[in-house]
Design an enzyme around this catalytic site. Structure first.
Site, PDB file in Angstrom:
ATOM      1  N   LYS A 275       0.795  -1.236   0.000  1.00 12.07           N
ATOM      2  CA  LYS A 275       0.000   0.000   0.000  1.00 12.07           C
ATOM      3  C   LYS A 275       0.827   1.286   0.000  1.00 12.07           C
ATOM      4  CE  LYS A 275      -3.334  -1.162  -0.636  1.00 12.07           C
ATOM      5  NZ  LYS A 275      -3.614  -1.957  -1.895  1.00 12.07           N
TER       6      LYS A 275
ATOM      7  N   HIS B 183       6.950  -7.403  -2.003  1.00 10.44           N
ATOM      8  CA  HIS B 183       6.701  -6.816  -0.686  1.00 10.44           C
ATOM      9  C   HIS B 183       7.542  -7.503   0.385  1.00 10.44           C
ATOM     10  CE1 HIS B 183       3.333  -4.689  -2.307  1.00 10.44           C
ATOM     11  NE2 HIS B 183       2.516  -5.697  -2.355  1.00 10.44           N
TER      12      HIS B 183
ATOM     13  N   SER C  55      -4.944   2.986   3.857  1.00  4.11           N
ATOM     14  CA  SER C  55      -5.104   2.283   2.587  1.00  4.11           C
ATOM     15  C   SER C  55      -5.262   0.781   2.830  1.00  4.11           C
ATOM     16  CB  SER C  55      -3.902   2.580   1.695  1.00  4.11           C
ATOM     17  OG  SER C  55      -4.051   1.980   0.436  1.00  4.11           O
TER      18      SER C  55
END
Ligand code: A3P
Length: 287
Positions: A44, A99, A129
């Site tokens: 995010k 990630h 988010s």
């Protein structure tokens, strides 16, 4: 899917699209090439935005490929079961998203000349988010009440673990010539200038027209309209965009509309504790 997330190698991952074997494979066996470009973020923080920018730089601002190939094939998340296959079969030079916290990243990267671009974002906006995203991304469990989810976020009890550890880990590479970092807020403030800096890091020269193509096609509006970038092609069992969108608001500072003063102060306290002593300054520090 009731037990959504599990600890794999000490970090929480959603079981639907990650496996321990896949993660081990990425860490220990994945062959990084010198011409690989990695788009790394804590979730995010602007991953798909940077993915679009890098795709467009690669095509000299021409949007054809961005409009015909889904972003997850252009820059696969190599730690997911499917993304690993795609990353392995894509033609070089490869663009790969991730990630992963640095300690789980492909070991062969550290002996390579491959490049990492690390995008950071105000963690309060990352949290907001993520709170919305967790409500539409099926592999994650329902986030429940915001207050409770905030506690989990601050403790790192969310997929991909602690934001603080992720950022501290990756930012340890600053100063290395194959590492570049930028913030979501800088992209927001000056996209063209940011693209110029990214090009310099990549050793890529774009003329003014190509630059226009990148900036126009990487805008929030353009991405929202592009089926290959807005996840409208994602299967329903993964993403349900009927009530919210992956490309939700695309602004900096939305936390001010979503966190109470008490929640924000609590966040600041943990932030100071976790980040003290680090010689890092971020665009959100003075906020
Ligand atoms: P919001 O939920 O605050 O709108 P990631 O790609 O790392 O999952 O991050 C998603 C966030 O980046 C979402 O934030 C999304 O709207 C935002 N984003 C994606 N593309 C963007 C763009 N071109 N401009 C601004 N924000 C963008």
């Amino acid at each position: 899917t009731s037990d959504h997330t599990g600890l794999l190698l000490g970090i929480s991952f959603p079981r639907l699209i990650y496996s321990e074997q896949g993660l081990r494979e990425v860490e220990n066996k994945f062959q990084v090439r010198d011409d690989d470009v990695f788009n790394v973020t804590y979730q995010k923080s602007g991953t798909v935005w940077m993915l679009e920018i890098l795709s467009l730089i690669h095509s000299n601002g021409d949007p054809s490929r961005c409009r015909t190939v889904p972003n997850w094939d252009r820059g696969p998340w190599y730690e997911t079961v499917l993304g690993l296959q795609t990353a392995r079969s894509n033609q070089p030079p490869r663009l790969i998203s991730s990630h992963l916290p640095i300690q789980l990243f492909a070991k062969s990267f550290f002996q390579s000349k491959a490049k990492v671009l690390y995008t950071v974002r105000n963690p309060k906006d990352v949290f907001v988010s993520l709170y919305h995203f967790a409500q539409i991304f099926r592999p994650y469990k329902e986030p429940g009440q915001l207050d409770q989810f905030l506690e989990q976020f601050l403790e790192g009890d969310v997929p991909f673990g602690s934001w603080f550890d992720h950022v501290k880990g990756w930012m340890g590479l600053r100063g290395h010539e194959n590492f570049f970092w930028i913030s979501y807020e800088e992209l927001q403030q000056d996209l063209r200038g940011s693209v110029e800096r990214i090009c310099r890091f990549l050793g890529k020269q774009l003329d003014a027209q190509a630059m226009d193509g990148v900036v126009e096609n990487a805008s929030f509006q353009a991405m929202k309209q592009n089926k290959m970038s807005n996840f409208s092609l994602a299967p329903r069992f993964l993403l349900d965009q009927t009530h919210s969108s992956f490309l939700r608001k695309g602004i900096a500072g939305d936390w001010k509309n979503q966190l109470t003063t008490a929640q924000s102060e609590n966040f600041d306290r943990v932030y100071r504790e976790q980040m003290q002593g680090l010689e890092l300054s971020f665009p959100w520090d003075e906020l």
